[in-house]
Design an enzyme around this catalytic site. Structure first.
Site, PDB file in Angstrom:
ATOM      1  CG  HIS A   1      38.539  44.193  60.743  1.00 57.49           C
ATOM      2  ND1 HIS A   1      39.678  43.489  61.020  1.00 57.49           N
ATOM      3  CD2 HIS A   1      38.699  45.399  61.322  1.00 57.49           C
ATOM      4  CE1 HIS A   1      40.496  44.240  61.738  1.00 57.49           C
ATOM      5  NE2 HIS A   1      39.938  45.408  61.938  1.00 57.49           N
TER       6      HIS A   1
HETATM    7  C1  UD1 Z   1      36.858  49.077  64.750  1.00 61.50           C
HETATM    8  C2  UD1 Z   1      38.026  50.045  64.690  1.00 61.50           C
HETATM    9  C3  UD1 Z   1      39.188  49.374  64.009  1.00 61.50           C
HETATM   10  C4  UD1 Z   1      39.548  48.064  64.664  1.00 61.50           C
HETATM   11  C5  UD1 Z   1      38.303  47.177  64.763  1.00 61.50           C
HETATM   12  C6  UD1 Z   1      38.638  45.944  65.550  1.00 61.50           C
HETATM   13  C7  UD1 Z   1      37.418  52.429  64.444  1.00 61.50           C
HETATM   14  C8  UD1 Z   1      37.306  53.556  63.499  1.00 61.50           C
HETATM   15  N1  UD1 Z   1      37.674  51.226  63.896  1.00 61.50           N
HETATM   16  O1  UD1 Z   1      36.479  48.787  63.428  1.00 61.50           O
HETATM   17  O2  UD1 Z   1      40.324  50.214  64.085  1.00 61.50           O
HETATM   18  O3  UD1 Z   1      40.530  47.414  63.917  1.00 61.50           O
HETATM   19  O4  UD1 Z   1      37.264  47.896  65.425  1.00 61.50           O
HETATM   20  O5  UD1 Z   1      37.769  44.897  65.306  1.00 61.50           O
HETATM   21  O6  UD1 Z   1      37.277  52.620  65.623  1.00 61.50           O
HETATM   22  N2  UD1 Z   1      29.258  45.552  64.303  1.00 61.50           N
HETATM   23  C9  UD1 Z   1      28.377  44.618  64.798  1.00 61.50           C
HETATM   24  N3  UD1 Z   1      28.554  44.195  66.088  1.00 61.50           N
HETATM   25  C10 UD1 Z   1      29.544  44.655  66.890  1.00 61.50           C
HETATM   26  C11 UD1 Z   1      30.431  45.617  66.366  1.00 61.50           C
HETATM   27  C12 UD1 Z   1      30.262  46.052  65.069  1.00 61.50           C
HETATM   28  O7  UD1 Z   1      27.454  44.173  64.119  1.00 61.50           O
HETATM   29  O8  UD1 Z   1      29.648  44.214  68.054  1.00 61.50           O
HETATM   30  C13 UD1 Z   1      29.103  45.982  62.882  1.00 61.50           C
HETATM   31  C14 UD1 Z   1      28.157  47.159  62.713  1.00 61.50           C
HETATM   32  O9  UD1 Z   1      27.472  46.975  61.522  1.00 61.50           O
HETATM   33  C15 UD1 Z   1      29.122  48.315  62.565  1.00 61.50           C
HETATM   34  C16 UD1 Z   1      30.321  47.687  61.877  1.00 61.50           C
HETATM   35  O10 UD1 Z   1      30.387  46.368  62.389  1.00 61.50           O
HETATM   36  O11 UD1 Z   1      28.592  49.381  61.834  1.00 61.50           O
HETATM   37  C17 UD1 Z   1      31.636  48.403  62.139  1.00 61.50           C
HETATM   38  O12 UD1 Z   1      31.888  48.525  63.546  1.00 61.50           O
HETATM   39  P1  UD1 Z   1      32.808  49.714  64.094  1.00 61.50           P
HETATM   40  O13 UD1 Z   1      33.076  49.515  65.536  1.00 61.50           O
HETATM   41  O14 UD1 Z   1      32.291  51.031  63.661  1.00 61.50           O
HETATM   42  O15 UD1 Z   1      34.159  49.526  63.302  1.00 61.50           O
HETATM   43  P2  UD1 Z   1      35.050  48.223  63.102  1.00 61.50           P
HETATM   44  O16 UD1 Z   1      35.065  47.906  61.652  1.00 61.50           O
HETATM   45  O17 UD1 Z   1      34.639  47.172  64.059  1.00 61.50           O
HETATM   46  N1  UDP Z   2      40.593  37.957  67.399  1.00 62.76           N
HETATM   47  C1  UDP Z   2      39.791  37.003  68.027  1.00 62.76           C
HETATM   48  N2  UDP Z   2      38.821  36.378  67.304  1.00 62.76           N
HETATM   49  C2  UDP Z   2      38.612  36.630  65.981  1.00 62.76           C
HETATM   50  C3  UDP Z   2      39.430  37.606  65.346  1.00 62.76           C
HETATM   51  C4  UDP Z   2      40.399  38.253  66.080  1.00 62.76           C
HETATM   52  O1  UDP Z   2      39.973  36.731  69.219  1.00 62.76           O
HETATM   53  O2  UDP Z   2      37.710  36.027  65.390  1.00 62.76           O
HETATM   54  C5  UDP Z   2      41.631  38.650  68.187  1.00 62.76           C
HETATM   55  C6  UDP Z   2      43.022  38.531  67.646  1.00 62.76           C
HETATM   56  O3  UDP Z   2      43.623  37.337  68.102  1.00 62.76           O
HETATM   57  C7  UDP Z   2      43.686  39.777  68.187  1.00 62.76           C
HETATM   58  C8  UDP Z   2      42.571  40.785  68.138  1.00 62.76           C
HETATM   59  O4  UDP Z   2      41.351  40.037  68.140  1.00 62.76           O
HETATM   60  O5  UDP Z   2      44.101  39.592  69.526  1.00 62.76           O
HETATM   61  C9  UDP Z   2      42.680  41.630  66.893  1.00 62.76           C
HETATM   62  O6  UDP Z   2      41.504  42.359  66.712  1.00 62.76           O
HETATM   63  P1  UDP Z   2      41.017  42.915  65.313  1.00 62.76           P
HETATM   64  O7  UDP Z   2      41.629  42.143  64.219  1.00 62.76           O
HETATM   65  O8  UDP Z   2      39.540  42.980  65.391  1.00 62.76           O
HETATM   66  O9  UDP Z   2      41.530  44.413  65.349  1.00 62.76           O
HETATM   67  P2  UDP Z   2      42.899  45.162  64.953  1.00 62.76           P
HETATM   68  O10 UDP Z   2      44.006  44.490  65.675  1.00 62.76           O
HETATM   69  O11 UDP Z   2      43.027  45.103  63.471  1.00 62.76           O
HETATM   70  O12 UDP Z   2      42.660  46.567  65.383  1.00 62.76           O
END
Ligand code: UD1
Ligand code: UDP
Length: 353
Positions: free
Chosen positions: A203
């Protein structure tokens, strides 16, 4: 003591659940959800599975570019912090929600405590790296998972209020692994056999926002031939859909899974391929070899221990890593002993201003 906890993204629900449980034994906690993540499978499912109380506030900020998303959080948080007057604002990790919480609190002279302080990738192109550095520099208490994080902070001149507490995600893994084993039916329902599949999550902005990079990763997965279960983050799903990519027969793209299913998958996978921070650590705790699809990692201890290899996204490097990986025999105890949450609450009590 009155704590205002800021959460917003998936990994923060896992981290905050561990600390909240201990905190609430003796103290008052106000939970603020920024709404950065909002899909049922990115947010609600964690509150249910991990027994996190309903947030007192949900800012419903949703998705947007960095400035709008962070800016909206700042605007909506300030009056709440002023009204709640907490003794501490507690922030987790490195997302935009983390930075927003820390920034608002520090400007209002409310003490800030940062869980997972001192992590560095030394790659300033990562939005998370900016969030980490800025958050650490306005925090009053910095809770580090291990010595390396303390060393990183020292290099930036941050030495006051820095403590090694262990990793709250380890607390969570210890607490919920048995529950996962009892409750999760995911292996049966997906007809997967233990150790006969790979688990993948991707992601990171650098891996998914550029269609070619993501498609290269997926094509490389196809070439591996082994069954790969890939719970797809919504950011990644969007790009796959837009590109109209049809995965190879060995790749199973599914919706994001809940925490208990995820733990059970991580434990039973033969190997994990990921660019997630949290998943790299969970792989380690389960003794599942991990191939990290990034050019660097913050969790260098897992690499030094020989259980994680950092390969970037180049095809040959991924293929070689998956085919040649031989995990070591030793498995040292990294990131504490599962009492990080207790350590954090004790320090919040002792350091209260
Ligand atoms: C964010 C964090 C990242 C973390 C990740 C965990 C920042 C800059 N990034 O990244 O560090 O590892 O969360 O998962 O804060 N979207 C949906 N539904 C949701 C959430 C997101 O559709 O519930 C889609 C939207 O299109 C959105 C994109 O995902 O634009 C990115 O979401 P965003 O929260 O901006 O960043 P993440 O990639 O989730
Ligand atoms: N996780 C989850 N379901 C998923 C993917 C991740 O429960 O489909 C959990 C994972 O076990 C961990 C956390 O989400 O506890 C990690 O989140 P993510 O990878 O989104 O973010 P990051 O750690 O890279 O910031």
């Amino acid at each position: 003591m009155r704590i205002l906890t800021v959460v917003g993204a998936r990994p923060q629900f896992v981290k905050a659940a561990a600390v909240s449980r201990i905190l609430r034994e003796k103290h008052a906690e106000v939970i603020l959800h920024t709404g950065q993540h909002y899909d049922e499978r990115m947010s609600e499912v964690f509150f249910q599975e991990l027994d996190i109380p309903e947030p007192d506030y949900n800012l419903e900020v949703g998705s947007a570019g960095h400035s709008v998303q962070t800016g909206e959080m700042l605007i909506r948080m300030e009056p709440i912090f002023e009204r709640e007057k907490p003794d501490w604002v507690l922030v987790y990790g490195d997302t935009n929600s983390t930075l927003a919480g820390a920034l608002v609190a520090s400007k209002l002279h409310i003490p800030v405590a940062h869980v997972e302080a001192g992590l560095r990738s030394f790659n300033r192109e990562m939005p998370e790296e900016i969030n980490r550095v800025l958050t650490d520099h306005v925090s009053d208490l910095l809770f580090c998972p291990a010595q390396k994080a303390v060393d990183n902070l020292k290099l930036e001149g941050v030495t006051s209020g820095v403590y090694i507490v262990g990793d709250v995600m380890y607390d969570a893994v210890l607490r919920h692994s048995k529950r996962a084993e009892k409750k999760s039916t995911i292996l049966n329902s997906l007809k997967l056999r233990s150790k006969l599949f790979l688990l993948a999550t991707v992601h990171r902005a650098s891996n998914v926002d550029d269609t070619n990079t993501l498609l290269n990763i997926l094509e490389t997965f196809s070439m591996l031939g082994e069954t790969i279960l890939f719970p797809v983050h919504p950011r990644t799903r969007k790009v796959i859909q837009m590109a109209g990519f049809t995965p190879g027969a060995n790749i199973r793209l599914i919706e994001p899974v809940g925490y208990l299913d995820m733990l059970w998958l991580e434990k039973n996978a033969r190997m994990i391929l990921t660019d997630s921070g949290g998943v790299q650590k969970e792989a380690y705790w389960f003794g599942t070899p991990c191939v990290t699809l990034r050019e660097e990692t913050e969790w260098v201890e897992t690499v030094d221990a020989g259980w994680n290899v950092v390969v970037g996204t180049e095809r040959e490097r991924i293929l070689n890593a998956v085919r040649m990986f031989t995990p070591p025999i030793s498995h040292p105890n990294l990131f504490g002993d599962g009492t990080a949450s207790q350590n954090i609450v004790r320090l919040l009590e002792n350091e209260r201003k």
